[in-house]
Design an enzyme around this catalytic site. Sequence first.
Site, PDB file in Angstrom:
ATOM      1  N   PRO A 117     -66.841  15.921  24.526  1.00  0.00           N
ATOM      2  CA  PRO A 117     -66.367  14.966  25.837  1.00  0.00           C
ATOM      3  C   PRO A 117     -67.440  13.993  26.082  1.00  0.00           C
ATOM      4  CG  PRO A 117     -67.208  17.268  26.318  1.00  0.00           C
ATOM      5  CD  PRO A 117     -66.828  17.144  25.141  1.00  0.00           C
ATOM      6  N   TYR A 141     -68.563  27.670  11.858  1.00  0.00           N
ATOM      7  CA  TYR A 141     -69.883  26.963  12.102  1.00  0.00           C
ATOM      8  C   TYR A 141     -70.940  27.966  11.593  1.00  0.00           C
ATOM      9  CZ  TYR A 141     -67.002  24.536  15.803  1.00  0.00           C
ATOM     10  OH  TYR A 141     -66.046  23.912  16.485  1.00  0.00           O
TER      11      TYR A 141
END
Length: 344
Positions: free
Chosen positions: A210, A61
């Site tokens: 999610p 990242y």
Amino acid sequence: MPKEMKRIKLGSQGLEVSAIGLGCMGMSFAYGPAKPEHDMIQLIHHAINSGVTHLNTSDLYGPYTNEILIGKALKGVPREKVQVATKFGLRFGDGFGEVEIHGEPEYVRASCEASLERLGVDYIDLYYAHRIDPKVPIEITMGELKKLVEEGKIKYIGLSEASPETIRRAHAVHPLSAVQLEWSLWSRDSEEDVIPLCRELGIGIVPWAPLGSGFFASGPKILDNLTNDDYRKVLPRLQGENFDHNKRVFEQVNKMAEKKGCTLAQLALAWVLHQGDDVCPIPGTTKIGNLNQNLGALSVKLTAQDMAELESMASFKGARMPEEILKISYKNANTPPLSSWKSE
């Protein structure tokens, strides 16, 4: 927001985390430009003060900048108050959009030591192979991770986007504490094989995305404000006919959220939280208001009938990731047999 954060155990090795974690990727990477450092440190501190102990990052990242950000945020925070999860094994290649996967022992060790330095910690709580190297037997990668555990540089081992066969072979070398996978109302294929295997072996489950990469939070408006460098612009579920169909599903599920007196994002997150006490979702956000909303999902109660109704509605169209990323993800994440490995 709950008065006291529930804690759960991941795996059988002793790892304990908050029931909801914080995915930190979007603060620095993939979801448009990196966000202001001061604001993100403030957000991480707010999460920790709200009882969130499980912070999820990766050396990919940025690359590297997200780990550096977390390292800055953790200065002055009691080390035992957080569980830091990071990953190794993916790095950008020379061509645009190209990635390399590495699971060689020397790469594992060098990556771990570099992450420790960037994070400013003496040990990593949960260290994942970000993707599975198809060139290196998983036993070889796990052997080095096991040594890092024995040396105290990492506490627990995890795999991300791994196939059932790979998980079983890895777990035989050293117990895995967690498997990270995409699991939500719109990504449920892992329920067929990976999730049952994790439960058979006593491995914790950490669902990423999610909230459907933000779709359950923003709905059809998600594409309105995405910058050109936002990864979500290429998600198949947000394209053409798939998107038209998925917008209709969104509206249907949103009506149920209204009936339950919560936001759709909270309903979607509550569905994941109701999957069991071995599941710790890691929704990402860059806004304190969204973080508070996510924590509110812990108070949303769903009956078995609610769960079944949600699942019958949530029929989304399109692949969960672009084809080039699916090629290196769990359905294809197998490694050669150990007998094929020739050490140099």
